[in-house]
Design an enzyme around this catalytic site. Structure first.
Site, PDB file in Angstrom:
ATOM      1  N   SER A   1       0.812  -1.218   0.000  1.00 62.75           N
ATOM      2  CA  SER A   1       0.000   0.000   0.000  1.00 62.75           C
ATOM      3  C   SER A   1       0.852   1.278   0.000  1.00 62.75           C
ATOM      4  O   SER A   1       1.555   1.542  -0.944  1.00 62.75           O
ATOM      5  CB  SER A   1      -0.964  -0.035   1.182  1.00 62.75           C
TER       6      SER A   1
ATOM      7  N   ASP B   1      -2.340   6.556  -3.256  1.00 66.38           N
ATOM      8  CA  ASP B   1      -1.265   5.860  -2.543  1.00 66.38           C
ATOM      9  C   ASP B   1      -0.745   4.738  -3.457  1.00 66.38           C
ATOM     10  O   ASP B   1      -1.202   4.603  -4.602  1.00 66.38           O
ATOM     11  CB  ASP B   1      -1.764   5.336  -1.185  1.00 66.38           C
TER      12      ASP B   1
ATOM     13  N   ASP C   1      -1.107   1.541  -3.911  1.00 68.15           N
ATOM     14  CA  ASP C   1      -1.976   0.566  -4.579  1.00 68.15           C
ATOM     15  C   ASP C   1      -3.318   1.166  -4.984  1.00 68.15           C
ATOM     16  O   ASP C   1      -4.236   0.436  -5.387  1.00 68.15           O
ATOM     17  CB  ASP C   1      -2.162  -0.698  -3.725  1.00 68.15           C
TER      18      ASP C   1
ATOM     19  N   ASP D   1      -5.964   2.380  -3.621  1.00 70.61           N
ATOM     20  CA  ASP D   1      -7.290   2.213  -3.031  1.00 70.61           C
ATOM     21  C   ASP D   1      -7.739   3.523  -2.366  1.00 70.61           C
ATOM     22  O   ASP D   1      -8.887   3.675  -1.998  1.00 70.61           O
ATOM     23  CB  ASP D   1      -7.370   1.011  -2.063  1.00 70.61           C
TER      24      ASP D   1
END
Ligand code: MG
Length: 462
Positions: A98, A240, A242, A244
């Site tokens: 992440s 960010d 990844d 999400d």
């Protein structure tokens, strides 16, 4: 029960230390033998340097456990979460850390419904990992990997959920800061398909994350802001690692971290829909409640963590969820946080408004927040919480969903034990800066007293 490997969002660590091919292989065997009796697993990776190495190790382990693998390639986490139910896979694994620095990596484990697995399943997997009893299949039962790209279907689903014509006619301009992460693969393309003119920044995939780092914190987004004002863009969005999460900047180059942008989505989505049920963690701002009251909606509080928000959305059939870290969950798309969906909804909101984003966000009331923390030994955390509950005399209401939240007529104090460090976090919100300072002073005093009394109780001879 305390977990040893799983944190708030899957398993994470530094590559070469905890996270290495042997560890992910053994963990994959534990997951395979606990979760699946044969079946199919979908895997995606982020843009980290170590991601292909770990992916190969994970895939090998699943194939050896007799499970088919679908490799969806380098994708944002929400795209893998879309792919799992879309491809009717039994589960998914996202190789990502992440927003953590480049040397980190990890695994997010996705259930068949596209949502990360719950704590109960995490504990079962850890127990399986510790037992180390794996049943590798015989040589002729090893399975195969298929490659599949579902990004077209994913983008199409998002486009079908917003007012494409209206957005196209508005001729919006946006700056997208991909942070060298996988959001760079989707958000510029998605917005361009919606007719938004896109200037992309840090959208070259690079596992060293040289642009502005992996985490879209406000002080790393000054270049995005200055480009926005320079070219007269309508909004900017940063993801960010990844993707999400989505952090938005307005047309004047101001970043609105979390609460206010979530409030804008809440007002728009609830205002358009008959379903006015909204989910948010206990740490969210009172702005969320103000909008619920305005729109005649219903709010559901959860512990802090996106899995709780997703699961509550499903349980209560909610249309929307939001977190102050920039996580937006849009039910008609999928009940998980999705930075790309958030970017498309932002374009829709602006296409339907005569006001600029700066003006829209200025309409919301401003609340003052303060954050602090205090050291506290692990073994007295429970006693400290009990003391706080019994001694918070001025509180009008006490909520204990996650830590202790004390509600007052003019604000609130949230006291939460950290799950990973020997500390208590204290978080307050009030209508004025002065009042917020008073709440923080009182909150710190209450926790200090509670720690002192709990240590005293522990040392008392029995
Ligand atoms: Mg993330």
């Amino acid at each position: 029960m305390k977990r040893k490997y799983f944190g708030t969002n899957g398993i994470r660590g530094v590559v070469g230390e905890r996270i290495n091919p042997k560890f992910v292989s053994r963990m994959s065997s534990a997951i395979a033998s606990y979760m699946l009796d044969k079946g199919t697993m979908a895997i995606g990776v982020d843009s980290r340097i170590s991601s292909p190495t770990l992916k190969n190790s994970i895939i090998a382990s699943f194939l050896a456990n007799g499970i088919e693998v679908i490799d969806v390639g380098m994708v944002p986490t929400p795209l893998l979460q879309f792919a799992v139910p879309f491809l009717k896979a039994d589960m998914g694994i996202m190789v990502t850390a992440s927003h953590n620095p480049p040397e980190f990596n990890g695994m997010k484990i996705i259930d068949s419904d596209g949502i990360e697995i719950d704590i109960h399943k995490q504990i079962q997997i850890e127990q399986q990992y510790e037992k180390e009893e794996y049943q590798y299949v015989s040589w002729n039962e090893n399975k195969k990997t298929a490659k599949m790209d579902v990004s077209t279907e994913y983008i199409e689903q998002i486009i079908n959920l917003v007012d494409f014509e209206k957005i196209r006619k508005k001729n919006l301009t946006a700056v997208v800061d991909g942070g060298n992460g996988v959001g760079s693969l989707i958000t510029p393309l998605l917005l361009r398909k919606l007719g938004v003119k896109v200037v992309s920044l840090n959208c070259q995939l690079d596992g060293n994350f040289p642009g502005r780092g992996v985490e879209p914190v406000p002080d790393k987004l000054s270049l995005m802001n200055s480009i926005t004002t320079e070219i007269g863009a309508d909004f900017s969005v940063a993801h960010d690692g990844d993707a999400d999460r989505a952090i938005f900047g307005d047309n004047k180059g101001h970043i609105h971290f979390g609460d206010k942008s979530i409030a804008l989505f809440e007002k728009w989505v609830l205002g358009q829909s008959d379903n006015k049920k909204f989910v948010t963690p206990i740490s969210s701002s009172s702005i969320m409640v103000d909008i619920i009251n305005e729109e005649g909606g219903e709010i559901f509080w959860t512990p802090v963590g996106c899995i709780y928000v997703s699961r509550k959305m499903i349980e209560k059939n909610c249309i929307l969820g939001g977190e102050e870290n920039g996580g937006l969950f849009y039910g008609p798309h999928q009940s998980v946080r999705d930075g790309m969906m958030a970017a498309a909804l932002m374009a829709e909101i602006l296409a339907n408004s005569e006001k600029s984003l700066n003006e829209l966000l200025s309409d919301f009331p401003h609340y003052y927040q303060r954050k602090n923390k205090l050291q506290c030994p692990e073994n007295i955390k429970e006693d400290v919480m009990q003391y706080i509950i019994l001694n918070a005399e001025e509180a009008e209401e006490i909520i204990t969903i996650d830590g202790v939240k004390l509600l007052f007529s003019d604000g609130w104090t949230l006291i939460r034990p950290s799950g990973t460090e020997p500390i208590f976090r204290i978080f307050v919100e009030a209508k004025t800066a002065e009042k917020a300072d008073v709440f923080m002073k009182n909150g710190l005093e209450l926790v200090r007293n509670a720690i002192e009394k709990s240590i005293g109780k522990l040392q008392k001879p029995t």
